[in-house]
Enzyme design. Structure first.
Site, mmCIF file in Angstrom:
data_model
loop_
_atom_site.group_PDB
_atom_site.id
_atom_site.type_symbol
_atom_site.label_atom_id
_atom_site.label_comp_id
_atom_site.label_asym_id
_atom_site.label_seq_id
_atom_site.Cartn_x
_atom_site.Cartn_y
_atom_site.Cartn_z
ATOM 1 N N HIS A 21 1.969 -2.311 6.959
ATOM 2 C CA HIS A 21 2.418 -3.566 7.556
ATOM 3 C C HIS A 21 2.053 -4.714 6.615
ATOM 4 O O HIS A 21 1.180 -4.572 5.747
ATOM 5 C CB HIS A 21 1.737 -3.775 8.907
ATOM 6 N N CYS A 74 -2.978 -4.061 13.014
ATOM 7 C CA CYS A 74 -3.276 -5.154 12.098
ATOM 8 C C CYS A 74 -4.403 -6.025 12.627
ATOM 9 O O CYS A 74 -5.274 -6.455 11.862
ATOM 10 C CB CYS A 74 -2.020 -5.972 11.827
ATOM 11 N N GLU A 114 0.331 -7.437 7.034
ATOM 12 C CA GLU A 114 -1.074 -7.841 7.077
ATOM 13 C C GLU A 114 -1.967 -6.825 6.362
ATOM 14 O O GLU A 114 -2.881 -7.211 5.625
ATOM 15 C CB GLU A 114 -1.548 -8.002 8.532
ATOM 16 N N CYS A 140 0.136 -6.886 15.266
ATOM 17 C CA CYS A 140 0.133 -5.717 16.145
ATOM 18 C C CYS A 140 -1.322 -5.267 16.328
ATOM 19 O O CYS A 140 -2.217 -5.729 15.615
ATOM 20 C CB CYS A 140 0.982 -4.603 15.543
#
Length: 159
Positions: free
Chosen positions: A57, A90, A59, A87
């Protein structure tokens, strides 16, 4: 809003558009920038599909780069800017990295509206959907021994 806040959020949003030229077939529309001492030290965008890595992801990618940039697993004092509310994975990584300040553009409800399933995970963590995944405990004396040995080490590096 400080100038660095505006600049970092703009960069996070630019990062979120990096997969646009490939119709988002290499990853989702998510971007991130990390700031330390009013300087952008890392950026990242979603590369889940391209890298065949469900943890890639925006992040997470930015956190990995920032850690290399400052040569530490500890990002205390850093501020994270992201194009969407993090999310649960993250958010956990942000907490583990000791980042205490996060700014986001799109909400988790907006993430849900474009088809991502963050809410399923949030629901599971809140005890609303325990059938989402099966977790079973298998007691192991050997595993307990490893933890017992770890407890006794005096000069271990905690994080």
């Amino acid at each position: 809003m400080k100038e660095i806040d505006k600049e970092a959020m703009e960069i996070a949003i630019e990062e979120s558009e990096k997969n646009k030229k490939n119709d988002y077939t290499k990853g989702g529309p998510f971007g991130c920038a990390i700031v330390k001492d009013n300087k952008i030290i890392a950026t990242g965008h979603n590369t889940v599909v391209q890298s065949k890595d469900p943890t890639a992801h925006a992040e997470i990618n930015a956190i990995r780069k920032a850690c290399k940039e400052i040569d530490s697993h500890d990002l205390s004092g850093c501020v994270l800017y992201t194009s969407a509310e993090p999310c649960p994975m993250c958010l956990s990584a942000i907490i583990w990295a000791n980042i205490k300040e996060v700014y986001y553009a799109n909400t988790k409800e907006e993430v849900d509206e474009i088809g991502f399933r963050d809410d399923d995970i949030y629901d599971y963590l809140q005890g609303k959907n325990k059938k989402f995944i099966k977790l079973k405990h298998i007691k192991s004396e050997e595993a307990s021994e490893v933890f017992d040995e770890f407890k006794e080490i005096e000069n271990k590096k905690m994080y």
